[in-house]
Design a protein around this motif. Sequence first.
Motif, PDB file in Angstrom:
ATOM      1  N   ARG A 158       0.840  -1.205   0.000  1.00 42.97           N
ATOM      2  CA  ARG A 158       0.000   0.000   0.000  1.00 42.97           C
ATOM      3  C   ARG A 158       0.870   1.249   0.000  1.00 42.97           C
ATOM      4  NH1 ARG A 158      -3.689  -3.213   3.895  1.00 42.97           N
ATOM      5  NH2 ARG A 158      -1.971  -2.926   5.368  1.00 42.97           N
ATOM      6  N   ASP A 159       0.507   2.220  -0.833  1.00 41.45           N
ATOM      7  CA  ASP A 159       1.202   3.503  -0.870  1.00 41.45           C
ATOM      8  C   ASP A 159       0.930   4.228   0.441  1.00 41.45           C
ATOM      9  OD1 ASP A 159       2.447   5.860  -1.548  1.00 41.45           O
ATOM     10  OD2 ASP A 159       0.732   6.608  -2.696  1.00 41.45           O
ATOM     11  N   LEU A 160       1.967   4.532   1.198  1.00 38.69           N
ATOM     12  CA  LEU A 160       1.788   5.129   2.519  1.00 38.69           C
ATOM     13  C   LEU A 160       1.242   6.550   2.443  1.00 38.69           C
ATOM     14  CD1 LEU A 160       4.898   3.852   4.515  1.00 38.69           C
ATOM     15  CD2 LEU A 160       2.514   3.160   4.740  1.00 38.69           C
ATOM     16  N   LEU A 161       1.540   7.274   1.383  1.00 37.52           N
ATOM     17  CA  LEU A 161       1.000   8.628   1.254  1.00 37.52           C
ATOM     18  C   LEU A 161      -0.522   8.595   1.159  1.00 37.52           C
ATOM     19  CD1 LEU A 161       1.582  11.650   0.950  1.00 37.52           C
ATOM     20  CD2 LEU A 161       1.724  11.284  -1.535  1.00 37.52           C
ATOM     21  N   THR A 162      -1.031   7.675   0.346  1.00 37.28           N
ATOM     22  CA  THR A 162      -2.481   7.520   0.226  1.00 37.28           C
ATOM     23  C   THR A 162      -3.078   6.957   1.504  1.00 37.28           C
ATOM     24  OG1 THR A 162      -2.199   7.101  -2.143  1.00 37.28           O
ATOM     25  CG2 THR A 162      -4.316   6.516  -1.166  1.00 37.28           C
ATOM     26  N   ALA A 163      -2.389   5.976   2.085  1.00 37.80           N
ATOM     27  CA  ALA A 163      -2.890   5.369   3.325  1.00 37.80           C
ATOM     28  C   ALA A 163      -2.972   6.397   4.448  1.00 37.80           C
ATOM     29  CB  ALA A 163      -1.990   4.209   3.738  1.00 37.80           C
ATOM     30  N   LEU A 164      -2.026   7.345   4.485  1.00 39.25           N
ATOM     31  CA  LEU A 164      -2.062   8.392   5.507  1.00 39.25           C
ATOM     32  C   LEU A 164      -3.302   9.262   5.360  1.00 39.25           C
ATOM     33  CD1 LEU A 164       1.656   9.576   5.695  1.00 39.25           C
ATOM     34  CD2 LEU A 164       0.344   8.452   7.494  1.00 39.25           C
ATOM     35  N   ALA A 165      -3.666   9.583   4.119  1.00 36.11           N
ATOM     36  CA  ALA A 165      -4.856  10.404   3.894  1.00 36.11           C
ATOM     37  C   ALA A 165      -6.116   9.690   4.370  1.00 36.11           C
ATOM     38  CB  ALA A 165      -4.975  10.758   2.414  1.00 36.11           C
ATOM     39  N   PHE A 166      -6.260   8.425   4.004  1.00 35.61           N
ATOM     40  CA  PHE A 166      -7.430   7.653   4.426  1.00 35.61           C
ATOM     41  C   PHE A 166      -7.432   7.451   5.943  1.00 35.61           C
ATOM     42  CE2 PHE A 166      -7.718   6.807  -0.048  1.00 35.61           C
ATOM     43  CZ  PHE A 166      -9.049   6.493  -0.285  1.00 35.61           C
ATOM     44  N   GLY A 167      -6.249   7.191   6.496  1.00 36.13           N
ATOM     45  CA  GLY A 167      -6.168   6.983   7.939  1.00 36.13           C
ATOM     46  C   GLY A 167      -6.466   8.236   8.726  1.00 36.13           C
ATOM     47  N   LEU A 168      -5.920   9.373   8.283  1.00 37.74           N
ATOM     48  CA  LEU A 168      -6.179  10.640   8.970  1.00 37.74           C
ATOM     49  C   LEU A 168      -7.652  11.021   8.851  1.00 37.74           C
ATOM     50  CD1 LEU A 168      -5.167  13.104  10.504  1.00 37.74           C
ATOM     51  CD2 LEU A 168      -4.502  14.128   8.311  1.00 37.74           C
ATOM     52  N   ARG A 169      -8.262  10.727   7.718  1.00 37.93           N
ATOM     53  CA  ARG A 169      -9.686  11.025   7.559  1.00 37.93           C
ATOM     54  C   ARG A 169     -10.523  10.258   8.578  1.00 37.93           C
ATOM     55  NH1 ARG A 169     -13.258   9.211   2.401  1.00 37.93           N
ATOM     56  NH2 ARG A 169     -12.638   7.201   3.295  1.00 37.93           N
ATOM     57  N   THR A 170     -10.240   8.975   8.746  1.00 35.98           N
ATOM     58  CA  THR A 170     -10.975   8.188   9.737  1.00 35.98           C
ATOM     59  C   THR A 170     -10.770   8.741  11.137  1.00 35.98           C
ATOM     60  OG1 THR A 170     -10.763   6.186   8.374  1.00 35.98           O
ATOM     61  CG2 THR A 170     -11.304   5.883  10.702  1.00 35.98           C
ATOM     62  N   SER A 171      -9.530   9.068  11.478  1.00 34.58           N
ATOM     63  CA  SER A 171      -9.242   9.603  12.811  1.00 34.58           C
ATOM     64  C   SER A 171      -9.935  10.938  13.026  1.00 34.58           C
ATOM     65  CB  SER A 171      -7.728   9.762  12.994  1.00 34.58           C
ATOM     66  OG  SER A 171      -7.072   8.510  12.950  1.00 34.58           O
ATOM     67  N   LEU A 172      -9.968  11.788  11.993  1.00 33.39           N
ATOM     68  CA  LEU A 172     -10.644  13.074  12.117  1.00 33.39           C
ATOM     69  C   LEU A 172     -12.154  12.902  12.294  1.00 33.39           C
ATOM     70  CD1 LEU A 172      -8.792  15.251   9.453  1.00 33.39           C
ATOM     71  CD2 LEU A 172      -8.859  15.643  11.914  1.00 33.39           C
ATOM     72  N   ILE A 173     -12.733  11.980  11.541  1.00 35.34           N
ATOM     73  CA  ILE A 173     -14.173  11.732  11.679  1.00 35.34           C
ATOM     74  C   ILE A 173     -14.489  11.245  13.087  1.00 35.34           C
ATOM     75  CG2 ILE A 173     -16.065  10.243  10.916  1.00 35.34           C
ATOM     76  CD1 ILE A 173     -14.865  10.362   8.101  1.00 35.34           C
TER      77      ILE A 173
END
Length: 315
Positions: free
Chosen positions: A90-105
């Motif tokens: 998994r591309d970590l740059l993309t994974a960071l965006a998806f992961g941060l979105r979940t944490s923010l929600i």
Amino acid sequence: MSIATETLSHRNRAIQGLEWLWQSVRTAPGPSLAGLIALSLVLFAFVVPLVISSSPFDPANADLLNSLNPPFWSEGGSMVFPLGTDDQGRDLLTALAFGLRTSLIVGILSVIIGLVIGVSLGLISGFAGGAVDTIIMRAADVQLAYPALLLAMIIDGAMRQALGTSRDTNTAIAIVVVSIGISFWVQYARTIRASVLVEREQDYVAAARVTGRSRLAIIALHILPNIMAPVLVIATINLAIAIITEATLSFLGIGIPLTQPSLGTLIRNGNNFLQSGEWWIVAWPCAVLMLFVFSVNVFGDHLRDVFNPRLRTRR
């Protein structure tokens, strides 16, 4: 003074306060930069998933041939994966965006739950007084005996036991949100109660009573708008605390499932490879978590100073 005149006066004070806030932020480079960094991370978290519709945590997107690639500046790295890849490719740059979105929600919803419960109970406690005030404040005292993380773990464990294997990913996220949110209401309740005890003795409240306004109308239309400033400061700081709590719960394996991207699950996954030399898998989510929390805390501290009447008088 009439109610209309008093209301207009409060609105003018609110407008002046917002203008003063903008002037203060504009002339404070540190908090302004912190707010800009936090806003940039929020945009990153919500814009990237819109551009890349498929989640990197979807098993169909796994590419083991690209697993454990280092960042682009390291030997064997590539600009295709600028921050490297994890064990599943998994591309970590993309994974960071998806992961941060979940944490923010999770963080935003948790703060909203804590704010709604705390503000409601604080208003009732401060305005009603008597036995109602005593019961609510004693309940707050009891909850203060339990750290927010411990209380969230207890609630999460109880819900796991109640739901058993029927718990899906959305249910697991909802449990984390409720667990964190419930642990936050005491701060709001105590702050609102203290403000209500002061505001309910003001002339504009007495004028509203004389004109026959109901208690609910007095609370919602007159008192609440004048006591929301400290609540917003608490909410800003609690957003950072909520994201840290989510990351801690997920890292311990009792929060967001490992199959769902969040900062906590990314850190938990990366920790498994830290000893083998793949440092970038855990380093980037940790860096994003620290940067966002630090930025929000700096901006929240600035808001606290802005809304502090004593500091405003000195300035």
